[in-house]
Design a protein around this motif. Structure first.
Motif, PDB file in Angstrom:
ATOM      1  N   PHE A  86      12.595  -6.369 -16.642  1.00 30.05           N
ATOM      2  CA  PHE A  86      13.882  -6.030 -16.050  1.00 30.05           C
ATOM      3  C   PHE A  86      14.674  -7.312 -15.790  1.00 30.05           C
ATOM      4  CE2 PHE A  86      10.385  -3.472 -14.367  1.00 30.05           C
ATOM      5  CZ  PHE A  86      10.708  -2.206 -14.841  1.00 30.05           C
ATOM      6  N   THR A  87      15.992  -7.166 -15.720  1.00 34.17           N
ATOM      7  CA  THR A  87      16.875  -8.261 -15.333  1.00 34.17           C
ATOM      8  C   THR A  87      17.737  -7.764 -14.184  1.00 34.17           C
ATOM      9  OG1 THR A  87      16.935  -9.013 -17.637  1.00 34.17           O
ATOM     10  CG2 THR A  87      18.584  -9.924 -16.139  1.00 34.17           C
ATOM     11  N   VAL A  88      17.630  -8.421 -13.020  1.00 31.52           N
ATOM     12  CA  VAL A  88      18.285  -7.943 -11.809  1.00 31.52           C
ATOM     13  C   VAL A  88      18.986  -9.108 -11.123  1.00 31.52           C
ATOM     14  CG1 VAL A  88      17.968  -6.798  -9.579  1.00 31.52           C
ATOM     15  CG2 VAL A  88      16.511  -6.171 -11.520  1.00 31.52           C
ATOM     16  N   SER A  89      20.221  -8.883 -10.691  1.00 27.67           N
ATOM     17  CA  SER A  89      20.961  -9.876  -9.916  1.00 27.67           C
ATOM     18  C   SER A  89      20.906  -9.507  -8.440  1.00 27.67           C
ATOM     19  CB  SER A  89      22.420  -9.954 -10.372  1.00 27.67           C
ATOM     20  OG  SER A  89      22.500 -10.414 -11.714  1.00 27.67           O
ATOM     21  N   THR A  90      20.962 -10.533  -7.588  1.00 26.46           N
ATOM     22  CA  THR A  90      20.904 -10.293  -6.150  1.00 26.46           C
ATOM     23  C   THR A  90      22.151  -9.564  -5.671  1.00 26.46           C
ATOM     24  OG1 THR A  90      21.820 -12.506  -5.795  1.00 26.46           O
ATOM     25  CG2 THR A  90      19.435 -12.279  -5.673  1.00 26.46           C
ATOM     26  N   VAL A  91      22.026  -8.941  -4.511  1.00 28.46           N
ATOM     27  CA  VAL A  91      23.138  -8.195  -3.919  1.00 28.46           C
ATOM     28  C   VAL A  91      24.337  -9.128  -3.748  1.00 28.46           C
ATOM     29  CG1 VAL A  91      23.922  -6.973  -1.860  1.00 28.46           C
ATOM     30  CG2 VAL A  91      21.608  -6.604  -2.733  1.00 28.46           C
ATOM     31  N   GLY A  92      25.505  -8.668  -4.211  1.00 31.13           N
ATOM     32  CA  GLY A  92      26.727  -9.442  -4.046  1.00 31.13           C
ATOM     33  C   GLY A  92      26.955 -10.502  -5.090  1.00 31.13           C
ATOM     34  N   THR A  93      26.030 -10.643  -6.035  1.00 36.36           N
ATOM     35  CA  THR A  93      26.175 -11.653  -7.079  1.00 36.36           C
ATOM     36  C   THR A  93      26.950 -11.087  -8.252  1.00 36.36           C
ATOM     37  OG1 THR A  93      24.098 -12.717  -6.475  1.00 36.36           O
ATOM     38  CG2 THR A  93      24.956 -13.180  -8.672  1.00 36.36           C
TER      39      THR A  93
ATOM     40  N   ASP B  14       0.831  -1.200   0.000  1.00 40.09           N
ATOM     41  CA  ASP B  14       0.000   0.000   0.000  1.00 40.09           C
ATOM     42  C   ASP B  14       0.868   1.254   0.000  1.00 40.09           C
ATOM     43  OD1 ASP B  14      -2.297  -1.554   0.092  1.00 40.09           O
ATOM     44  OD2 ASP B  14      -2.318  -1.598   2.294  1.00 40.09           O
ATOM     45  N   GLY B  15       0.276   2.365  -0.425  1.00 36.86           N
ATOM     46  CA  GLY B  15       0.979   3.639  -0.410  1.00 36.86           C
ATOM     47  C   GLY B  15       0.908   4.337  -1.744  1.00 36.86           C
ATOM     48  N   ALA B  16       1.464   5.540  -1.794  1.00 36.27           N
ATOM     49  CA  ALA B  16       1.411   6.348  -3.009  1.00 36.27           C
ATOM     50  C   ALA B  16       2.331   5.796  -4.099  1.00 36.27           C
ATOM     51  CB  ALA B  16       1.789   7.791  -2.691  1.00 36.27           C
ATOM     52  N   GLU B  17       3.416   5.109  -3.707  1.00 40.75           N
ATOM     53  CA  GLU B  17       4.356   4.576  -4.679  1.00 40.75           C
ATOM     54  C   GLU B  17       3.874   3.238  -5.232  1.00 40.75           C
ATOM     55  OE1 GLU B  17       8.812   5.631  -3.669  1.00 40.75           O
ATOM     56  OE2 GLU B  17       7.845   4.751  -1.910  1.00 40.75           O
ATOM     57  N   VAL B  18       4.389   2.903  -6.420  1.00 44.43           N
ATOM     58  CA  VAL B  18       4.192   1.565  -6.970  1.00 44.43           C
ATOM     59  C   VAL B  18       5.291   0.707  -6.353  1.00 44.43           C
ATOM     60  CG1 VAL B  18       3.977   0.167  -9.041  1.00 44.43           C
ATOM     61  CG2 VAL B  18       3.334   2.584  -9.101  1.00 44.43           C
ATOM     62  N   LYS B  19       4.913  -0.126  -5.390  1.00 45.66           N
ATOM     63  CA  LYS B  19       5.908  -0.803  -4.549  1.00 45.66           C
ATOM     64  C   LYS B  19       5.517  -2.266  -4.364  1.00 45.66           C
ATOM     65  CE  LYS B  19       7.168   1.522  -0.955  1.00 45.66           C
ATOM     66  NZ  LYS B  19       7.192   2.143   0.406  1.00 45.66           N
ATOM     67  N   PHE B  20       6.534  -3.144  -4.337  1.00 44.58           N
ATOM     68  CA  PHE B  20       6.295  -4.578  -4.200  1.00 44.58           C
ATOM     69  C   PHE B  20       7.309  -5.191  -3.237  1.00 44.58           C
ATOM     70  CE2 PHE B  20       5.052  -3.269  -8.431  1.00 44.58           C
ATOM     71  CZ  PHE B  20       3.794  -3.835  -8.591  1.00 44.58           C
ATOM     72  N   ALA B  21       6.871  -6.219  -2.519  1.00 44.46           N
ATOM     73  CA  ALA B  21       7.765  -7.054  -1.728  1.00 44.46           C
ATOM     74  C   ALA B  21       8.043  -8.319  -2.522  1.00 44.46           C
ATOM     75  CB  ALA B  21       7.137  -7.391  -0.382  1.00 44.46           C
ATOM     76  N   VAL B  22       9.328  -8.602  -2.776  1.00 46.87           N
ATOM     77  CA  VAL B  22       9.740  -9.752  -3.581  1.00 46.87           C
ATOM     78  C   VAL B  22      10.541 -10.697  -2.694  1.00 46.87           C
ATOM     79  CG1 VAL B  22      10.929 -10.515  -5.669  1.00 46.87           C
ATOM     80  CG2 VAL B  22       9.884  -8.236  -5.595  1.00 46.87           C
ATOM     81  N   GLU B  23      10.105 -11.948  -2.594  1.00 44.73           N
ATOM     82  CA  GLU B  23      10.808 -12.947  -1.790  1.00 44.73           C
ATOM     83  C   GLU B  23      11.770 -13.720  -2.687  1.00 44.73           C
ATOM     84  OE1 GLU B  23       8.162 -15.353   0.560  1.00 44.73           O
ATOM     85  OE2 GLU B  23       6.736 -13.701   0.772  1.00 44.73           O
ATOM     86  N   VAL B  24      13.065 -13.516  -2.485  1.00 44.24           N
ATOM     87  CA  VAL B  24      14.098 -14.121  -3.326  1.00 44.24           C
ATOM     88  C   VAL B  24      14.751 -15.279  -2.569  1.00 44.24           C
ATOM     89  CG1 VAL B  24      16.230 -13.703  -4.596  1.00 44.24           C
ATOM     90  CG2 VAL B  24      14.509 -11.903  -4.451  1.00 44.24           C
ATOM     91  N   PRO B  25      14.595 -16.528  -3.026  1.00 46.92           N
ATOM     92  CA  PRO B  25      15.093 -17.664  -2.252  1.00 46.92           C
ATOM     93  C   PRO B  25      16.598 -17.892  -2.324  1.00 46.92           C
ATOM     94  CG  PRO B  25      14.087 -18.435  -4.273  1.00 46.92           C
ATOM     95  CD  PRO B  25      13.853 -16.948  -4.218  1.00 46.92           C
ATOM     96  N   THR B  26      17.215 -17.556  -3.468  1.00 37.61           N
ATOM     97  CA  THR B  26      18.636 -17.856  -3.651  1.00 37.61           C
ATOM     98  C   THR B  26      19.326 -16.710  -4.375  1.00 37.61           C
ATOM     99  OG1 THR B  26      18.215 -18.936  -5.789  1.00 37.61           O
ATOM    100  CG2 THR B  26      18.186 -20.347  -3.817  1.00 37.61           C
ATOM    101  N   ALA B  27      20.650 -16.710  -4.291  1.00 35.38           N
ATOM    102  CA  ALA B  27      21.429 -15.732  -5.050  1.00 35.38           C
ATOM    103  C   ALA B  27      21.349 -16.058  -6.535  1.00 35.38           C
ATOM    104  CB  ALA B  27      22.882 -15.743  -4.580  1.00 35.38           C
ATOM    105  N   GLY B  28      21.495 -15.031  -7.380  1.00 30.93           N
ATOM    106  CA  GLY B  28      21.483 -15.250  -8.818  1.00 30.93           C
ATOM    107  C   GLY B  28      20.797 -14.127  -9.555  1.00 30.93           C
TER     108      GLY B  28
END
Length: 291
Positions: free
Chosen positions: A267-274, A234-248
């Motif tokens: 979009f194509t996004v890699s996890t932090v530190g990957t 919820d909120g004014a922004e377009v916002k999502f919670a994404v559950e990422v199980p593994t690095a990659g």
């Protein structure tokens, strides 16, 4: 992509065109694609830890339900329940009783469509899959008396397969809209991402609700197309919670509606530190998908 090509690829008024025969297959992902069970943790040599749960979308059967695709002139299927019979009663989630996602195994040619169901539990939707390759079909649903479930099965489209590769990219342009994804994906936890949309250099602030929210986001793990849990916030922004199980690396697809038309940004996004090799961007620059 030319307008005519968009219509051929995504128009819901067209019948399936496969350019050859197609077959439906039950699969748990490509060889080596599905994550292995977690190593057993032994407590005093007596108790073992529960194995890691397979992410949604990697199995054709789960929670007693099975996705069964049909070979027909349009993409048909049904969901069989624990009793082996087609399920006919589904809860409404995000304004629909079932969400059907189709994407090629290389992460391209994404579609999000909503089939119609007959009273006997048979679903169908006109759909065009004109390019060769293996496609993953995800059925996202919740039976009225069952658990929320995401099942996946493969479709084979005959022809000369030309795979696409994608470098990490957080900005996508479709029909003059510049869409940017902000935020990081962190393995093993829920991450928050926000979406900024601009047109002609100005922020778009009057998005129309689509499926009960300001946008609908689908996230897939690039290695095996595991289907991730994504929740609008919820909120004014377009916002999502994404559950990422593994690095990659992950492919994310945003459907948004403005001025009466639904469009898709990817979009194509890699996890932090990957650290991932920079793949050449082989899809057409500025290519977008309208609905």
């Amino acid at each position: 992509m030319k307008t005519g090509q968009k219509v051929a690829a995504y128009g819901l008024a067209l019948a399936i065109v496969f350019g050859g025969t197609w077959a439906a297959g039950a699969a748990i992902g490509p060889s080596g694609g599905a994550p292995s069970d977690a190593a057993a943790a032994v407590n005093h040599g007596e108790h073992e830890a529960e194995p890691a749960k397979i992410p949604p979308g990697l199995s054709v059967s789960e929670n007693g339900y099975t996705l069964q695709l049909h070979e027909k002139e349009s993409l048909g299927f049904h969901i069989s329940g624990p009793d082996g019979k087609p399920v006919t009663k589904f809860a409404v989630e995000h304004e629909k009783r079932l969400h059907l996602i189709v994407v090629r195994r290389d992460g391209s040619l994404f579609r999000h469509v909503h089939p119609e169901m007959t009273p006997d539990g048979m679903w169908s939707v006109p759909l065009t899959l004109a390019e060769a390759g293996t496609y993953r079909v995800f059925a996202d649903f919740k039976p009225e008396d069952g658990q929320k479930t995401t099942l996946g099965a493969d479709l084979q489209v005959a022809g000369a397969y030309q795979p696409r590769t994608y470098a990490d990219s957080r900005t996508f342009t479709v029909d003059g809209y510049e869409v940017t994804l902000n935020g990081e994906l962190e393995a093993g936890s829920a991450s928050t991402v926000t979406i900024a949309i601009r047109k002609n250099g100005k922020p778009v602030t009057d998005l129309q609700n689509y499926l009960g929210a300001k946008g609908h986001l689908v996230a897939l793990r690039a290695a095996d197309l595991a289907y991730l849990h994504v929740h609008p916030e919820d909120g004014a922004e377009v916002k999502f919670a994404v559950e990422v199980p593994t690095a990659g690396r992950y492919r994310l697809f945003l459907d948004f509606q403005h001025e009466g038309q639904v469009r898709t940004a990817e979009f194509t996004v890699s996890t932090v530190g990957t650290t991932t090799p920079a793949a050449p961007q082989t899809h057409e620059e500025g290519e977008g998908h309208g609905h």
